[in-house]
Design a protein around this motif. Structure first.
Motif, mmCIF file in Angstrom:
data_model
loop_
_atom_site.group_PDB
_atom_site.id
_atom_site.type_symbol
_atom_site.label_atom_id
_atom_site.label_comp_id
_atom_site.label_asym_id
_atom_site.label_seq_id
_atom_site.Cartn_x
_atom_site.Cartn_y
_atom_site.Cartn_z
ATOM 1 N N ALA A 1 6.198 7.574 4.369
ATOM 2 C CA ALA A 1 7.257 8.595 4.371
ATOM 3 C C ALA A 1 7.625 9.080 2.979
ATOM 4 O O ALA A 1 8.572 9.854 2.829
ATOM 5 N N ALA A 2 6.921 8.638 1.935
ATOM 6 C CA ALA A 2 7.248 9.070 0.564
ATOM 7 C C ALA A 2 6.029 8.821 -0.311
ATOM 8 O O ALA A 2 5.114 8.091 0.074
ATOM 9 N N VAL A 3 6.017 9.451 -1.470
ATOM 10 C CA VAL A 3 4.885 9.287 -2.382
ATOM 11 C C VAL A 3 5.117 8.035 -3.217
ATOM 12 O O VAL A 3 5.559 8.089 -4.363
ATOM 13 N N ASP A 4 4.838 6.908 -2.629
ATOM 14 C CA ASP A 4 5.043 5.620 -3.302
ATOM 15 C C ASP A 4 3.904 4.679 -2.947
ATOM 16 O O ASP A 4 3.425 4.680 -1.793
ATOM 17 N N PHE A 5 3.486 3.882 -3.902
ATOM 18 C CA PHE A 5 2.548 2.786 -3.621
ATOM 19 C C PHE A 5 3.315 1.489 -3.826
ATOM 20 O O PHE A 5 3.783 1.203 -4.925
ATOM 21 N N GLN B 1 -3.335 -2.303 -8.693
ATOM 22 C CA GLN B 1 -4.703 -2.558 -8.236
ATOM 23 C C GLN B 1 -5.117 -1.513 -7.191
ATOM 24 O O GLN B 1 -4.493 -1.423 -6.125
ATOM 25 N N PRO B 2 -6.167 -0.743 -7.461
ATOM 26 C CA PRO B 2 -6.614 0.255 -6.463
ATOM 27 C C PRO B 2 -6.967 -0.380 -5.127
ATOM 28 O O PRO B 2 -6.816 0.245 -4.080
ATOM 29 N N TYR B 3 -7.428 -1.650 -5.151
ATOM 30 C CA TYR B 3 -7.826 -2.313 -3.913
ATOM 31 C C TYR B 3 -6.670 -2.371 -2.908
ATOM 32 O O TYR B 3 -6.880 -2.292 -1.690
ATOM 33 N N LEU B 4 -5.443 -2.513 -3.422
ATOM 34 C CA LEU B 4 -4.288 -2.677 -2.542
ATOM 35 C C LEU B 4 -3.667 -1.347 -2.120
ATOM 36 O O LEU B 4 -2.720 -1.332 -1.331
ATOM 37 N N ALA B 5 -4.193 -0.238 -2.630
ATOM 38 C CA ALA B 5 -3.561 1.056 -2.356
ATOM 39 C C ALA B 5 -3.577 1.408 -0.874
ATOM 40 O O ALA B 5 -2.660 2.059 -0.364
ATOM 41 N N ASP B 6 -4.612 0.984 -0.152
ATOM 42 C CA ASP B 6 -4.693 1.277 1.283
ATOM 43 C C ASP B 6 -4.107 0.169 2.143
ATOM 44 O O ASP B 6 -4.255 0.182 3.376
ATOM 45 N N GLY B 7 -3.482 -0.811 1.529
ATOM 46 C CA GLY B 7 -2.910 -1.911 2.295
ATOM 47 C C GLY B 7 -3.942 -2.975 2.612
ATOM 48 O O GLY B 7 -5.121 -2.860 2.260
ATOM 49 N N LEU B 8 -3.490 -4.024 3.306
ATOM 50 C CA LEU B 8 -4.376 -5.138 3.649
ATOM 51 C C LEU B 8 -5.051 -4.875 4.983
ATOM 52 O O LEU B 8 -4.475 -4.254 5.884
ATOM 53 N N GLY C 1 0.817 -1.223 0.000
ATOM 54 C CA GLY C 1 0.000 0.000 0.000
ATOM 55 C C GLY C 1 0.839 1.255 0.000
ATOM 56 O O GLY C 1 2.030 1.228 -0.364
ATOM 57 N N ALA C 2 0.216 2.366 0.402
ATOM 58 C CA ALA C 2 0.903 3.661 0.362
ATOM 59 C C ALA C 2 1.999 3.713 1.415
ATOM 60 O O ALA C 2 1.803 3.304 2.551
#
Length: 655
Positions: free
Chosen positions: A185-189, A195-202, A181-182
């Motif tokens: 400490a930096a602008v990285d996914f 997959q947008p589903y994984l952007a917020d982590g599990l 996910g995001a």
């Protein structure tokens, strides 16, 4: 302390919070009686429901379950000789032998009362630890908290089994899951695969359910039978009370052993229980009854295991170091409510600490009383087939996972992690370190980033960090010295007696093909993660690298080691593991069915297969039970204010 105790009790006695505590107790009592499920499965399945309440009530729900698991598992341990958890094995040995002599009520009475005393001891010690350890915790800086988190991970690696390499690799795998996910400490996914589903982590709920509960439900379905084939007689309850009074000081000493075991992360209730059982044996004048039905064995085991699981909360709350997998789930729940164990919790939320104390104390007393009341009924129900219980459990898990983001990705991730959890179970990889690593990944990343930014790498030489690191280094050195002594002893034996006596072949219990397949899978995951990490910004690369470097090396070593063992000793096949594959495949097909035709149609097909095919219920009874389960699950969806998952067919009809 007193200025917080009374307000905390008043806060807990609000009707909604008290109801949540008792709901958790009832769930814990049921899960405790089901062999193989235990505390971590109970709190994992309850986890989605904590968000229906406020923070105090949600945590009380989990604490109610945690506090009574080791009380109710006494019932099946004594009545049918099937321990509800590994920590109840001595109770199963001694208690079931007493039950066969018609003294089940004696064993159960002593077990319930000893569990209650153990739980109250744990609560008292927890309440005393808060003011005593509070100033120490407030003196800790970010580097020390980071090192405590690392200590927790290393201890977690040794939670299950003696293979520390496998445990450490599992902990590294858990950290890697936690970095999805995001990046904070930096602008990285990271590791999202677009997959947008994984952007917020599990979600912690999905990880806990997938790793632990799915594999257990598959095992329940594959086992086919029930807990027992016949009803056990109980006997006279008054003799149990008299036996408890006779052995009260043994119960107290065993509870103290359990409390000490809970203070030390990763010792766990199983180890404490056996230490207490050994103490009961050594302190007995007549040892001839041990193994054949000795009530002192029941008193010692039950006094220790409940004390351990509650005092596990001391390192969890004060140092963010979970003492066991159930405590790891509880730690994750604290994070999800915005409570951060350690200095901030002690300073800002002292009332919450004492709400936890009151919760475990009330649950310990009420749990024992309920066990006394329901045991006669449970004696009649132990013949129920596991499949009848597994059907609603499975759907509760699916509904609980789906409320995370209300997308099909929740169900897909639940089943994917369920396959991983099943492979780990069959390959004898401990799952608890994965969960601990996942829970600690987020705070570790915050501590790690702040520590490096403020102190650079000089933090490694801070006195407090070195003292805490000694908790890792000293036991490892002692273990290494023990291994060297054992190797020299084997070499001396080989020189004296000839090569036929040494070295011994390694005990193998797992299916070699599954073990090797999972080791290769972990190696490939770490290898791909290393390649993916090269594209991250330096700040978002810190924690993944901390997991990948040791994880990759350990996984490669495990692959080489297990391959050599397979070549030297031959391939081991486990028919019971292979027999579970069709059941696992059916669950995957169910997930595909939900995606294609929606929840209701796929669930009706699944329930038909489980209730008529696996549980062999009569058609009319099976259909009525299926309707009841389906109505209950839809009630859960309504309670959680979500709609049941729709499939592609539903969307096609609506369009």
């Amino acid at each position: 302390m007193l200025e917080h105790l009374v307000p905390a009790l008043s806060a807990l006695l609000e009707p909604a919070r008290l109801a949540a505590l008792f709901a958790g107790m009832l769930a814990g009592l049921v899960f405790g009686m089901l062999p193989g499920l235990g505390g971590v499965a109970a709190v994992s399945i309850l986890l989605p429901f904590i968000y229906l309440f406020d923070s105090y009530a949600g945590l009380a729900l989990l604490l109610g379950a945690i506090s009574v698991i080791y009380t109710s598992d006494t019932i099946t341990s004594v009545l049918v000789g099937a321990p509800g958890s590994p920590a109840s094995a001595p109770t199963a040995i001694e208690g079931h032998a007493l039950a066969r002599e018609g003294k089940a009520a004696t064993a159960l009475g002593v077990g319930f009362l000893a569990s209650m005393v153990g739980g109250l001891f744990g609560a008292v010690i927890l309440s005393l630890a808060i003011p005593v350890a509070g100033p120490l915790v407030l003196a800790l800086g970010t580097p020390e908290l980071l090192m405590f988190a690392i200590v927790g991970l290393v201890f977690a690696a040794g939670m299950v089994g003696k293979d520390i390499a496998v445990g450490l690799a599992a902990a590294a795998f858990g950290i890697l899951l936690g970095t999805i996910g995001a990046a904070p400490a930096a602008v990285d996914f990271r590791f999202t695969f677009g997959q947008p589903y994984l952007a917020d982590g599990l979600s912690l709920t999905i990880v806990a359910l997938g790793l632990f509960a799915v594999a257990e439900v598959v095992g329940m379905l594959a086992s086919g039978g029930g807990i027992s084939n016949e009803r056990a007689p109980l006997g006279d309850w008054r003799e149990g009370a008299r036996a408890f009074v006779r052995h009260r000081w043994l119960v107290v000493r065993s509870a103290l052993i359990g409390v000490f075991g809970g203070f030390v992360p990763a010792v766990g209730a199983s180890a404490s229980t056996w230490v207490a059982y050994g103490h009961a044996m050594r302190s007995a004048k007549d040892k001839s009854r041990f193994g054949k039905g000795e009530i002192r064995g029941v008193a010692a085991a039950e006094g220790a295991n409940n004390a351990t699981v509650i005092s596990d909360l001391v390192p969890t709350l004060l140092f963010s170091v979970p003492g066991g997998p159930a405590a790891a789930v509880f730690l994750g729940a604290l994070f999800s409510f915005g409570f951060y164990p350690g200095p901030r919790l002690v300073r800002e939320n002292p009332e919450l600490m004492y709400v936890i104390v009151w919760s475990v104390a009330l649950a310990s007393v009420a749990g024992a009383l309920i066990c006394f009341a329901i045991t006669p009924l449970i004696a009649r129900l132990t013949r129920i087939r596991f499949a009848i219980i597994a059907a609603p459990l499975l759907l509760i898990m699916v509904a609980g996972a789906y409320q995370a983001t209300q997308s099909f990705g929740d169900i897909a991730m639940l089943l994917t992690l369920g396959v991983v959890g099943w492979l780990m179970k069959q390959a004898d990889w401990p799952r608890a370190p994965v969960l601990v690593g996942f829970v600690l990944a987020k705070p570790m990343e915050q501590y790690f980033w702040l520590t490096v930014q403020i102190h650079g790498w000089a933090w490694l030489l801070r006195p407090g960090v070195l003292v805490i690191a000694a908790l890792i280094v000293v036991p490892l050195l002692l273990r290494l010295a023990g291994l060297l002594r054992a190797r020299r002893a084997r070499a001396a034996a080989a020189a004296t007696d000839g090569p036929a006596l040494a070295p011994r072949k390694r005990e193998r219990r797992v299916d070699t093909r599954i073990g090797l397949a999972f080791a290769w899978l972990v190696l490939l995951v770490f290898g791909y993660a290393a390649y993916e990490t090269l594209g991250f910004a330096p700040d978002s690369r810190l924690l993944p690298t901390l997991a990948i470097v040791p994880g990759l090396a350990l996984a490669a070593w495990i692959v080489v080691r297990d391959t050599r063992h397979a070549l030297d000793e031959g391939v081991v096949r486990d028919p019971s593991a292979i027999a579970e594959i069709p059941f696992l495949a059916t669950l995957l097909a169910y997930g595909l069915g939900v995606w294609l035709v929606g929840f209701d149609i796929a669930t009706v097909v699944l329930l038909t297969w489980i209730l008529l095919g696996c549980a062999r219920m009569r058609l009319a009874t099976g259909l009525a039970y299926a309707a009841l389960i389906l109505a209950g699950i839809h009630g859960m969806f309504a309670l959680m204010r979500v709609s049941a998952p729709a499939g592609l067919l539903d969307f096609a009809i609506l369009s």
